[in-house]
Design a protein around this motif. Structure first.
Motif, PDB file in Angstrom:
ATOM      1  N   LEU A 203      59.554  30.855  33.858  1.00  8.21           N
ATOM      2  CA  LEU A 203      59.543  32.147  33.155  1.00  8.21           C
ATOM      3  C   LEU A 203      60.904  32.833  33.303  1.00  8.21           C
ATOM      4  O   LEU A 203      61.504  33.279  32.309  1.00  8.21           O
ATOM      5  CB  LEU A 203      58.419  33.033  33.693  1.00  8.21           C
ATOM      6  CG  LEU A 203      58.276  34.400  33.005  1.00  8.21           C
ATOM      7  CD1 LEU A 203      56.800  34.771  32.829  1.00  8.21           C
ATOM      8  CD2 LEU A 203      58.965  35.518  33.767  1.00  8.21           C
ATOM      9  N   MET A 204      61.418  32.878  34.529  1.00  5.17           N
ATOM     10  CA  MET A 204      62.701  33.549  34.749  1.00  5.17           C
ATOM     11  C   MET A 204      63.828  32.817  34.021  1.00  5.17           C
ATOM     12  O   MET A 204      64.709  33.432  33.415  1.00  5.17           O
ATOM     13  CB  MET A 204      63.000  33.622  36.251  1.00  5.17           C
ATOM     14  CG  MET A 204      62.027  34.498  37.018  1.00  5.17           C
ATOM     15  SD  MET A 204      62.147  36.239  36.504  1.00  5.17           S
ATOM     16  CE  MET A 204      60.739  36.952  37.350  1.00  5.17           C
ATOM     17  N   HIS A 207      63.607  33.549  30.300  1.00  4.24           N
ATOM     18  CA  HIS A 207      63.966  34.940  30.022  1.00  4.24           C
ATOM     19  C   HIS A 207      65.482  35.138  30.132  1.00  4.24           C
ATOM     20  O   HIS A 207      66.060  35.908  29.359  1.00  4.24           O
ATOM     21  CB  HIS A 207      63.210  35.894  30.947  1.00  4.24           C
ATOM     22  CG  HIS A 207      61.782  36.122  30.520  1.00  4.24           C
ATOM     23  ND1 HIS A 207      61.117  37.318  30.708  1.00  4.24           N
ATOM     24  CD2 HIS A 207      60.895  35.318  29.888  1.00  4.24           C
ATOM     25  CE1 HIS A 207      59.890  37.227  30.223  1.00  4.24           C
ATOM     26  NE2 HIS A 207      59.732  36.017  29.734  1.00  4.24           N
ATOM     27  N   CYS A 208      66.133  34.449  31.061  1.00  3.37           N
ATOM     28  CA  CYS A 208      67.612  34.518  31.142  1.00  3.37           C
ATOM     29  C   CYS A 208      68.227  34.029  29.831  1.00  3.37           C
ATOM     30  O   CYS A 208      69.164  34.641  29.300  1.00  3.37           O
ATOM     31  CB  CYS A 208      68.139  33.632  32.277  1.00  3.37           C
ATOM     32  SG  CYS A 208      67.916  34.300  33.919  1.00  3.37           S
ATOM     33  N   HIS A 210      66.988  34.053  26.894  1.00  7.59           N
ATOM     34  CA  HIS A 210      66.699  34.923  25.755  1.00  7.59           C
ATOM     35  C   HIS A 210      67.150  36.364  25.966  1.00  7.59           C
ATOM     36  O   HIS A 210      66.968  37.204  25.083  1.00  7.59           O
ATOM     37  CB  HIS A 210      65.196  34.900  25.457  1.00  7.59           C
ATOM     38  CG  HIS A 210      64.740  33.573  24.946  1.00  7.59           C
ATOM     39  ND1 HIS A 210      63.899  32.751  25.639  1.00  7.59           N
ATOM     40  CD2 HIS A 210      65.060  32.915  23.812  1.00  7.59           C
ATOM     41  CE1 HIS A 210      63.708  31.640  24.948  1.00  7.59           C
ATOM     42  NE2 HIS A 210      64.402  31.711  23.843  1.00  7.59           N
ATOM     43  N   LYS A 212      65.796  38.471  28.028  1.00  7.17           N
ATOM     44  CA  LYS A 212      64.611  39.330  28.229  1.00  7.17           C
ATOM     45  C   LYS A 212      64.575  39.808  29.680  1.00  7.17           C
ATOM     46  O   LYS A 212      65.084  39.121  30.574  1.00  7.17           O
ATOM     47  CB  LYS A 212      63.336  38.526  27.968  1.00  7.17           C
ATOM     48  CG  LYS A 212      63.086  38.186  26.522  1.00  7.17           C
ATOM     49  CD  LYS A 212      61.724  37.541  26.470  1.00  7.17           C
ATOM     50  CE  LYS A 212      61.374  36.998  25.113  1.00  7.17           C
ATOM     51  NZ  LYS A 212      60.178  36.169  25.183  1.00  7.17           N
ATOM     52  N   LEU A 214      63.663  40.346  33.507  1.00  4.26           N
ATOM     53  CA  LEU A 214      63.122  39.433  34.525  1.00  4.26           C
ATOM     54  C   LEU A 214      62.146  40.249  35.371  1.00  4.26           C
ATOM     55  O   LEU A 214      62.584  41.031  36.230  1.00  4.26           O
ATOM     56  CB  LEU A 214      64.242  38.868  35.390  1.00  4.26           C
ATOM     57  CG  LEU A 214      65.409  38.197  34.637  1.00  4.26           C
ATOM     58  CD1 LEU A 214      66.450  37.663  35.617  1.00  4.26           C
ATOM     59  CD2 LEU A 214      64.917  37.076  33.720  1.00  4.26           C
ATOM     60  N   SER A 287      71.466  35.858  25.412  1.00  2.00           N
ATOM     61  CA  SER A 287      71.587  35.850  26.879  1.00  2.00           C
ATOM     62  C   SER A 287      72.810  36.662  27.283  1.00  2.00           C
ATOM     63  O   SER A 287      73.872  36.546  26.643  1.00  2.00           O
ATOM     64  CB  SER A 287      71.742  34.411  27.376  1.00  2.00           C
ATOM     65  OG  SER A 287      72.017  34.419  28.765  1.00  2.00           O
ATOM     66  N   CYS A 295      73.298  37.307  34.343  1.00  2.00           N
ATOM     67  CA  CYS A 295      71.866  37.402  34.000  1.00  2.00           C
ATOM     68  C   CYS A 295      71.115  38.284  35.000  1.00  2.00           C
ATOM     69  O   CYS A 295      70.021  38.775  34.692  1.00  2.00           O
ATOM     70  CB  CYS A 295      71.247  36.006  33.934  1.00  2.00           C
ATOM     71  SG  CYS A 295      71.758  35.083  32.488  1.00  2.00           S
ATOM     72  N   LEU A 298      69.380  41.522  34.141  1.00  2.00           N
ATOM     73  CA  LEU A 298      68.070  41.584  33.477  1.00  2.00           C
ATOM     74  C   LEU A 298      66.923  41.917  34.445  1.00  2.00           C
ATOM     75  O   LEU A 298      65.780  42.136  34.014  1.00  2.00           O
ATOM     76  CB  LEU A 298      67.750  40.238  32.801  1.00  2.00           C
ATOM     77  CG  LEU A 298      68.699  39.804  31.678  1.00  2.00           C
ATOM     78  CD1 LEU A 298      68.419  38.342  31.292  1.00  2.00           C
ATOM     79  CD2 LEU A 298      68.531  40.707  30.459  1.00  2.00           C
ATOM     80  N   ARG A 358      53.100  32.757  24.046  1.00  2.00           N
ATOM     81  CA  ARG A 358      53.672  33.992  23.518  1.00  2.00           C
ATOM     82  C   ARG A 358      52.607  35.090  23.418  1.00  2.00           C
ATOM     83  O   ARG A 358      52.823  36.216  23.835  1.00  2.00           O
ATOM     84  CB  ARG A 358      54.296  33.719  22.144  1.00  2.00           C
ATOM     85  CG  ARG A 358      54.814  34.980  21.506  1.00  2.00           C
ATOM     86  CD  ARG A 358      55.666  34.694  20.303  1.00  2.00           C
ATOM     87  NE  ARG A 358      56.927  34.091  20.696  1.00  2.00           N
ATOM     88  CZ  ARG A 358      57.781  33.550  19.835  1.00  2.00           C
ATOM     89  NH1 ARG A 358      57.482  33.503  18.565  1.00  2.00           N
ATOM     90  NH2 ARG A 358      58.913  33.039  20.249  1.00  2.00           N
ATOM     91  N   TYR A 365      52.192  41.833  29.237  1.00  2.00           N
ATOM     92  CA  TYR A 365      53.187  42.872  29.516  1.00  2.00           C
ATOM     93  C   TYR A 365      52.895  44.163  28.754  1.00  2.00           C
ATOM     94  O   TYR A 365      53.329  45.220  29.155  1.00  2.00           O
ATOM     95  CB  TYR A 365      54.604  42.325  29.309  1.00  2.00           C
ATOM     96  CG  TYR A 365      54.892  41.342  30.407  1.00  2.00           C
ATOM     97  CD1 TYR A 365      54.993  41.785  31.725  1.00  2.00           C
ATOM     98  CD2 TYR A 365      54.925  39.975  30.174  1.00  2.00           C
ATOM     99  CE1 TYR A 365      55.162  40.897  32.763  1.00  2.00           C
ATOM    100  CE2 TYR A 365      55.097  39.079  31.207  1.00  2.00           C
ATOM    101  CZ  TYR A 365      55.215  39.542  32.501  1.00  2.00           C
ATOM    102  OH  TYR A 365      55.369  38.660  33.531  1.00  2.00           O
TER     103      TYR A 365
END
Ligand code: NAD
Ligand code: TYD
Length: 368
Positions: A203-204, A207-208, A210, A212, A214, A287, A295, A298, A358, A365
């Motif tokens: 996940l992390m 997200h880095c 994209h 998004k 963390l 990113s 990163c 984030l 997704r 969240y």
């Protein structure tokens, strides 16, 4: 040890199961595998892409279908079950515990019943039922507590760990009451290829890529004992080969780290990968690393997970002395391989993210 020619792997299209299937097929050219998997959101046929279909038969089915399991055991003369199939994510067990009881408790019981019926009828046949479980059944450690040993008291705190604890007890009971030949491994947190990106490391990492947030639960100082999935799979094979029926073996990497350190290492790895390979900026323009920014920027602290266990750690001495177990990967080599795998397998995780992941992450969240 039972005849290893054809083994049944439940949950073989999931993260650890698929890695196990690949490792076994590569290690022993004489072995065939029947995978039984219900293909829940976490199961993915592409996790087994490229495996030899002559040696790996995929059966789309449910472990709770006892008649199906009995038929597979008979038709393929299976004498070994390696049982991975489960609902495996703590956060999902908080929002929807029912599926955890259905699969982890009733599903395991269904497999045990089928194994008992087929293997113990009459004079019985040599066999092994290997149950794959988790260190989370032992509860949460204080900062100075010794790591979990096999004789630690069970103190599960989440619906996930409670359902796994119940399954461990059923496996134990089928050994003591019916003499089913079982082994159980309780392993620490795994990471590596094909891990569904709801778990911390993938996940992390994604997200880095994209850009998004963390999401760090609580203060980020919860400790887990991280092990590369290949080392877990090696431990399971050792338990099959050398483990004594009725015994439990704890498997871990002696690699305790707080979550913040894990996230720091992931962000640093991604920063370094972008610095070394300019094509990554074009592939992942959102990113921070695409613009030379860290990163780590984030990182976002979010509300803690309810009942969040503070610390897990494994004492692997029994597996070391009885099975000769030793991890091959350090955390540094394992994480580097994992980051490289996710960067090289964008098609895999894009396909996973386009599906149920997704929807779940958006729901999770939005309501957190
Ligand atoms: P996963 O969620 O990635 O995969 C689970 C697999 O089981 C999926 O392929 C899913 O389709 C299948 N499945 C679910 N319900 C089923 C059912 N009713 N019938 C048939 N198949 C079904 O899980 P994972 O991370 O690979 O974990 C595998 C096992 O290892 C689990 O038993 C888990 O408790 C245990 N474990 C996991 C970790 C970890 O860090 N991931 C650590 C220790 C132990
Ligand atoms: P996870 O990968 O869900 O495994 P488990 O809960 O079975 O140990 O989580 C590992 C740790 O990371 C756990 O302490 C919860 C934490 N965590 C976060 O801080 N943020 C996240 O987004 C996730 C998924 C986990």
């Amino acid at each position: 040890m039972s005849d290893p020619r054809t083994i049944l792997v439940t949950g073989g299209a999931g993260f650890i199961g698929a890695n196990f299937v690949r490792q076994r097929l590569a290690a022993d050219a004489n072995e065939s595998i029947v995978v039984l998997d219900a293909l829940t959101y976490a199961g993915n046929r592409t996790n087994l892409a490229g495996v030899d279909p002559e040696r790996c038969i995929f059966v789309h089915g449910d472990i709770r279908d006892t008649a199906l399991v009995e038929r597979l055991l008979r038709e393929h003369a299976i004498r070994t079950i390696v049982h991975f199939a489960a609902e495996s994510h703590v956060d999902r067990s908080i929002t929807g515990p029912d599926a955890f009881i259905d699969t982890n408790v009733n599903g395991t019981h269904s497999l045990l019943k089928a194994a008992r019926t087929v293997w113990l009828a009459g004079t019985g046949v040599p066999h092994r039922f290997h149950h794959v479980s988790t260190d989370e059944v032992y509860g949460s450690l204080g900062p100075n507590d010794p790591p979990f040993a096999e004789n630690n008291q069970y103190q599960p705190n989440s619906p996930y760990s409670a359902s796994k604890a119940a399954s461990d007890h059923l496996v134990r009971a089928y050994h003591h009451t019916f003499h089913l030949e079982v082994t159980t491994t309780n392993c620490s947190n795994n990471y590596g290829p094909f891990q569904f990106p709801e778990k911390l490391i993938p996940l992390m990492l994604l997200h880095c890529l994209h850009g998004k947030p963390l999401p760090i639960y609580g203060d980020g100082m919860n400790v887990r004992d991280w092990l590369h999935v290949d080392d877990h799979c090696r431990g399971i094979t050792l338990a099959l080969d050398k483990g004594r029926p009725g015994e439990v073996y704890n498997i871990g990497g002696e690699n305790e780290r707080p979550n913040l350190e894990i996230v720091q290492r992931i962000t640093a790895s991604i920063d370094a990968a972008f610095a070394a390979d300019p094509s990554l900026a074009a592939r992942f323009p959102t990113s921070p690393a695409a613009n030379g920014n860290p990163c780590w920027s984030l990182v976002t602290y979010v509300k803690d997970r309810p009942g969040h266990d503070r610390r897990y750690a494994i004492d692997p001495r029994k597996a070391q002395s009885e099975l000769g177990y030793r991890p091959h990967e350090t955390f540094e080599t394992g994480l580097a391989k994992t980051v490289a795998w996710y960067l090289a397998n964008e098609r895999w995780w894009r396909a996973v993210m386009d599906g149920s992941y997704r929807q779940w992450i958006e729901h999770n969240y939005a309501t957190r």
